[in-house]
Design an enzyme around this catalytic site. Structure first.
Site, PDB file in Angstrom:
ATOM      1  N   HIS A  51       4.795  -8.800  -1.760  1.00 55.11           N
ATOM      2  CA  HIS A  51       4.298  -7.432  -1.725  1.00 55.11           C
ATOM      3  C   HIS A  51       4.220  -6.825  -3.120  1.00 55.11           C
ATOM      4  O   HIS A  51       3.334  -6.015  -3.397  1.00 55.11           O
ATOM      5  CB  HIS A  51       5.208  -6.585  -0.831  1.00 55.11           C
ATOM      6  CG  HIS A  51       4.660  -5.228  -0.518  1.00 55.11           C
ATOM      7  ND1 HIS A  51       3.631  -5.035   0.377  1.00 55.11           N
ATOM      8  CD2 HIS A  51       4.973  -4.006  -0.989  1.00 55.11           C
ATOM      9  CE1 HIS A  51       3.355  -3.743   0.452  1.00 55.11           C
ATOM     10  NE2 HIS A  51       4.149  -3.101  -0.371  1.00 55.11           N
ATOM     11  N   LYS A  93      -7.833   3.967  -4.566  1.00 54.45           N
ATOM     12  CA  LYS A  93      -7.121   2.727  -4.255  1.00 54.45           C
ATOM     13  C   LYS A  93      -6.925   2.639  -2.746  1.00 54.45           C
ATOM     14  O   LYS A  93      -6.864   3.653  -2.055  1.00 54.45           O
ATOM     15  CB  LYS A  93      -5.758   2.688  -4.952  1.00 54.45           C
ATOM     16  CG  LYS A  93      -5.014   1.361  -4.795  1.00 54.45           C
ATOM     17  CD  LYS A  93      -3.648   1.422  -5.462  1.00 54.45           C
ATOM     18  CE  LYS A  93      -2.912   0.105  -5.307  1.00 54.45           C
ATOM     19  NZ  LYS A  93      -1.542   0.174  -5.880  1.00 54.45           N
ATOM     20  N   SER A  96      -1.851  -1.294   2.022  1.00 57.36           N
ATOM     21  CA  SER A  96      -1.472  -1.580   3.412  1.00 57.36           C
ATOM     22  C   SER A  96      -0.090  -1.046   3.745  1.00 57.36           C
ATOM     23  O   SER A  96       0.768  -0.915   2.872  1.00 57.36           O
ATOM     24  CB  SER A  96      -1.486  -3.096   3.643  1.00 57.36           C
ATOM     25  OG  SER A  96      -0.538  -3.720   2.794  1.00 57.36           O
ATOM     26  N   HIS A  97       0.120  -0.747   5.020  1.00 56.85           N
ATOM     27  CA  HIS A  97       1.446  -0.447   5.567  1.00 56.85           C
ATOM     28  C   HIS A  97       1.533  -1.070   6.953  1.00 56.85           C
ATOM     29  O   HIS A  97       1.810  -0.401   7.950  1.00 56.85           O
ATOM     30  CB  HIS A  97       1.705   1.063   5.599  1.00 56.85           C
ATOM     31  CG  HIS A  97       2.929   1.450   4.844  1.00 56.85           C
ATOM     32  ND1 HIS A  97       3.852   2.357   5.293  1.00 56.85           N
ATOM     33  CD2 HIS A  97       3.418   1.006   3.653  1.00 56.85           C
ATOM     34  CE1 HIS A  97       4.835   2.485   4.422  1.00 56.85           C
ATOM     35  NE2 HIS A  97       4.592   1.674   3.413  1.00 56.85           N
ATOM     36  N   ASP A 275       5.364   6.480  -9.569  1.00 58.67           N
ATOM     37  CA  ASP A 275       5.978   6.845  -8.297  1.00 58.67           C
ATOM     38  C   ASP A 275       6.934   5.752  -7.858  1.00 58.67           C
ATOM     39  O   ASP A 275       6.802   4.591  -8.240  1.00 58.67           O
ATOM     40  CB  ASP A 275       4.911   7.075  -7.224  1.00 58.67           C
ATOM     41  CG  ASP A 275       4.295   5.776  -6.740  1.00 58.67           C
ATOM     42  OD1 ASP A 275       4.489   5.437  -5.567  1.00 58.67           O
ATOM     43  OD2 ASP A 275       3.618   5.105  -7.541  1.00 58.67           O
ATOM     44  N   GLU A 319      13.717   2.831  -0.492  1.00 61.39           N
ATOM     45  CA  GLU A 319      12.328   3.254  -0.616  1.00 61.39           C
ATOM     46  C   GLU A 319      12.138   4.636   0.005  1.00 61.39           C
ATOM     47  O   GLU A 319      11.116   4.933   0.613  1.00 61.39           O
ATOM     48  CB  GLU A 319      11.392   2.217   0.007  1.00 61.39           C
ATOM     49  CG  GLU A 319      11.408   0.897  -0.746  1.00 61.39           C
ATOM     50  CD  GLU A 319      10.426  -0.134  -0.221  1.00 61.39           C
ATOM     51  OE1 GLU A 319       9.601   0.217   0.654  1.00 61.39           O
ATOM     52  OE2 GLU A 319      10.489  -1.282  -0.670  1.00 61.39           O
ATOM     53  N   SER A 320      13.158   5.489  -0.154  1.00 65.29           N
ATOM     54  CA  SER A 320      13.012   6.877   0.266  1.00 65.29           C
ATOM     55  C   SER A 320      11.747   7.453  -0.368  1.00 65.29           C
ATOM     56  O   SER A 320      11.410   7.143  -1.516  1.00 65.29           O
ATOM     57  CB  SER A 320      14.234   7.694  -0.161  1.00 65.29           C
ATOM     58  OG  SER A 320      15.383   7.255   0.520  1.00 65.29           O
ATOM     59  N   ASP A 514      -9.873  -3.503  -2.988  1.00 71.04           N
ATOM     60  CA  ASP A 514      -9.807  -4.409  -1.841  1.00 71.04           C
ATOM     61  C   ASP A 514      -8.386  -4.495  -1.283  1.00 71.04           C
ATOM     62  O   ASP A 514      -7.412  -4.348  -2.004  1.00 71.04           O
ATOM     63  CB  ASP A 514     -10.320  -5.808  -2.200  1.00 71.04           C
ATOM     64  CG  ASP A 514      -9.572  -6.424  -3.377  1.00 71.04           C
ATOM     65  OD1 ASP A 514      -8.743  -5.731  -3.990  1.00 71.04           O
ATOM     66  OD2 ASP A 514      -9.827  -7.593  -3.699  1.00 71.04           O
ATOM     67  N   SER A 554      -1.773  -8.068   1.333  1.00 70.20           N
ATOM     68  CA  SER A 554      -0.775  -8.062   2.406  1.00 70.20           C
ATOM     69  C   SER A 554      -0.867  -9.401   3.120  1.00 70.20           C
ATOM     70  O   SER A 554      -1.789  -9.642   3.899  1.00 70.20           O
ATOM     71  CB  SER A 554      -1.044  -6.907   3.380  1.00 70.20           C
ATOM     72  OG  SER A 554      -0.146  -6.964   4.480  1.00 70.20           O
TER      73      SER A 554
END
Length: 759
Positions: A51, A93, A96-97, A275, A319-320, A514, A554
């Protein structure tokens, strides 16, 4: 898991839980000159995950074109940036999630939106649009899996709507597709677009030894723990136990963060910003330091925490959401601190930039991490699984099936029933049941939302807030069935389809982001798909003169060993120089003539009607002729800019008759067409009725125009671009096929309008 327990665990078991291999562990030890402690190993587990470091795809992505006259920032930044003139730049951009949505759909999808928005405003661009590309298993049944698919879809759509609506960014485009292969592993790809001015991009490159490092935003908790590593392995029936790896988002906090960050950047006191997305504090600190060839020394005791007695590795892997890391100019901290105090956002100096290129973390006065930054980033493993991998015999056999042999041709009296069936398909039906949950018009820039279109269109403002007269068209697209059958051709078709979506609005395509969603690349058949999909993107983008300037990979999208269809989602932006010329596909009046522009070669392979009639996806999918596509694109843009056409739409999913019906629905205008003219225009050998009306093709546009414009339109078509009149619009809301009884479009529109909403 506590650090003491972890250290007592045999290393092989620890590596398995952290998703690291024995060889990777040995590489860490060799480069460190010692064994890592558990905190350091935890950092490697996330930054060396697929990832974060793209270890199975990095070498392929380097082959993609990434430069162009409009490109200001390409791959390597948080988002790509293109210049559209008049001092206006656009950042965009897609990301994925997928895995988080599979185990916690609301928060999984919501935080996907939040994360992609942070990628945009971290660049000092104000977010102006969201899009999404969704893939789920079938929802139109009562089996336990279909019930769960509806639950996943409902939760994901609610999460997207909640975050986007609350943060005040319109969702102007997207697509949704249903297939059995996505049951258990849905796809949620989120795209965001932002605008900045005068190339005032904020860098993520840490610089200036002694400069303070500022932690900004929400407190750190235990949500999203190890999310990057979780997203880099296959799902199975036990994946629900990974729920702690799913982040929890707060869109109201993000809205404050957007405004505060943009204001802080305007002070001129911020050197760099990043971030805290995947891998949280670990990735932001290491990536910023590595990019700037510097180090950082940070104190975890100064990091705001939501829970007491957090262990170092918990701070590092959390990953708050809604968190940022800044590097400030030394001696100019106060103006930035004042901005965050004004917005009531926590902002704490937690360390400084150093000159040793190492990342050092302290906890309770002890050094708990001491690792070279570039060992975690630049020296991450890369696995090249070979060039020109062979296709599996089963895939080859599937593609070589003759789709005509699977079913006989339909009869003229059956056209109505198949039109209703296709327009009532969840893949074709009006997605208003989903899009109505999204705020599409907040910010007052939306010209067209892509609920019924291939692309959304937004006005572009100047720096002073006034409208520039220009507009931006945005789209996401991929027909994964085509890619499954033929990865190279299918992926070129995805790029070409995105191009056509933009061109139909009158936009010149500019650049690509992409999102490569694939199964486990360690399996030869999956690596074959990935390899040739990237080749397809490369060749198509070079043909269209479009750079790929950002993106996401992903992999490991499988459930209990079964992979999804290869789904290389293409996100694209295009420029409309004059907003007033933005084109709609809707047929607005009777008395217009209709013509096909481009290459019309319909086929049943991989089509929606094939799936409905046979339950199969097989045969060669539509082929792309890149030269023909490019020429047709230029011809259509010329027609629109010279205002010679009244409506434009491309022929895609469901074929020509579905396309015409959708064009007719908005104003309830009818269509009369000539089957003999369509057969004559087709490049398919001895075309059947089902192919002409419902077969799918690549590179074909439908244009509606006033009869007196026909000579000029023919002249507008470049060399080799076919122009084939085939019908006209009529007053009666029906489809008229030669001498057959007219098909009443009212029941067709009814099922098309209501199908997804009811489900």
């Amino acid at each position: 898991m506590s650090a003491s327990v972890a250290n007592a665990t045999p290393i092989t078991e620890t590596l398995k839980r952290l998703n690291l291999t024995e060889a990777e562990y040995q590489k860490i030890c060799v480069n460190l000159g010692r064994e890592p402690n558990f905190n350091e190993l935890a950092m490697f587990s996330v930054l060396w995950s697929e990832h974060c470091c793209y270890k199975n795809s990095r070498h392929l992505l380097k082959t993609l074109p990434s430069k162009g006259p409009r490109v200001l920032h390409g791959p390597g930044e948080n988002a790509g940036v293109v210049d559209i003139g008049d001092g206006i730049q656009v950042a965009f951009k897609i990301e994925s999630h997928n895995h988080p949505t599979a185990v916690e759909p609301f928060q999984g999808a919501a935080t996907g939106v939040g994360g992609i928005l942070r990628d945009i405003f971290t660049m000092n661009a104000r977010p102006v649009a969201n899009l999404n590309a969704l893939r789920f298993g079938p929802i139109d049944g009562d089996s336990p899996q279909q019930v769960r698919n509806r639950y996943l879809l409902s939760g994901a759509v609610s999460g997207i709507a909640h975050y986007g609506n609350c943060v005040g960014v319109p969702t102007v485009g997207g697509e949704i597709f249903f297939d059995e292969c996505y049951s258990g592993n849905p796809l949620v790809n989120a795209m965001a677009v932002g605008v900045l001015y005068n190339n005032n991009v904020m860098s993520a490159k840490a610089m200036g030894v002694g400069n303070p490092v500022l932690y900004v935003g929400s407190a750190t908790g235990k949500d999203g723990m190890g999310g990057a590593a979780f997203a880099s392995k296959e799902l199975d029936e036990n994946s629900g136990e990974d729920r702690p790896a799913v982040q929890v988002g707060d869109p109201f906090a993000e809205k404050l963060l957007i405004e505060a960050c943009l204001e802080a950047f305007a002070t001129g006191c911020v050197v760099a910003a990043q971030d805290m997305g995947a891998a949280g504090l670990t990735s932001s600190s290491c990536e910023m330091a590595a990019k700037g060839n510097v180090g950082m020394c940070l104190d975890l005791d100064k990091v705001p925490a939501r829970e007491p007695d957090m262990q170092p590795w918990e701070y590092l892997l959390s990953e708050s959401q809604e968190r940022m890391l800044f590097v400030l100019e030394k001696g100019k901290e106060q103006p930035v601190l004042d901005v965050f105090a004004k917005w009531r956002i926590p902002a704490v100096i937690i360390g400084e930039v150093t000159d040793d290129q190492k990342i050092r973390f302290y906890h309770q006065g002890k050094l708990v991490v001491d690792v070279p930054a570039k060992l975690l980033t630049d020296l991450a493993p890369s696995y090249d699984r070979g060039k020109n991998p062979p296709e599996s015999e089963s895939a080859k056999a599937l593609r070589t099936v003759d789709p005509r042999q699977s079913c006989s041709d339909i009869q003229l009296h059956e056209v109505s029933q198949w039109l209703i069936a296709l327009c009532g398909s969840t893949n074709i039906a009006n997605p208003s049941g989903i899009f109505s949950q999204y705020d599409r018009h907040v910010q007052n820039n939306t010209v067209l939302a892509s609920e019924n279109l291939g692309a959304g269109v937004i006005r572009l403002r100047k720096e002073d807030g006034t409208f520039s007269g220009k507009a931006l068209a945005v789209t996401v697209d991929c027909n994964a069935r085509y890619v499954y059958l033929e990865p190279y051709q299918g992926t070129m078709a995805a790029v070409a389809q995105a191009v056509r979506n933009l061109v139909c609005t009158g936009a010149e395509p500019l650049a690509v982001s992409d999102n490569l969603n694939f199964g486990n690349p360690e399996k030869p058949e999956i690596y074959y798909q990935l390899y040739y999909a990237v080749q397809g993107i490369k060749d198509a983008c070079e043909a269209f003169k479009m750079p790929v300037i950002s993106g996401n990979v992903s992999l490991y999208n499988e459930h209990s060993g079964a992979p999804i269809y290869p789904t290389p989602t293409i996100a694209m932006v295009g420029l409309i120089e004059d907003e007033r010329l933005a084109m709609s596909p809707n047929l607005a009046e009777a008395g217009l003539k209709l013509a096909l522009v481009g290459r019309f070669k319909p086929t049943l392979g991989g089509s929606e009607i094939q799936k409905h009639r046979t339950g199969k996806t097989e045969g060669p999918p539509p082929t792309v002729d890149l030269n023909s596509e490019f020429a047709a694109m230029q011809s259509i843009l010329k027609m629109i800019r010279e205002q010679k056409v009244q409506a434009v739409q491309d022929v895609s999913l469901g074929g020509l008759l579905v396309t015409l019906s959708e064009m007719a629905f908005a104003k309830e205008v009818g269509v009369k067409l000539s089957l003999s003219a369509l057969r004559a225009a087709s490049l398919t050998e001895a075309p059947r009725l089902d192919e002409v009306l419902f077969g799918e093709t690549a590179g074909t546009y439908v244009v509606a125009y006033r009869p007196d414009m026909e000579p000029e339109l023919k002249a507008s078509c470049g060399s080799g671009v076919a122009f084939a009149p085939f019908g006209e619009t009529v007053q009666d809301f029906s489809l008229q096929l030669d001498e057959a009884s007219p098909i009443d479009l009212k029941p067709v529109k009814e099922i098309w309008s209501s199908r997804l909403a009811k489900l």
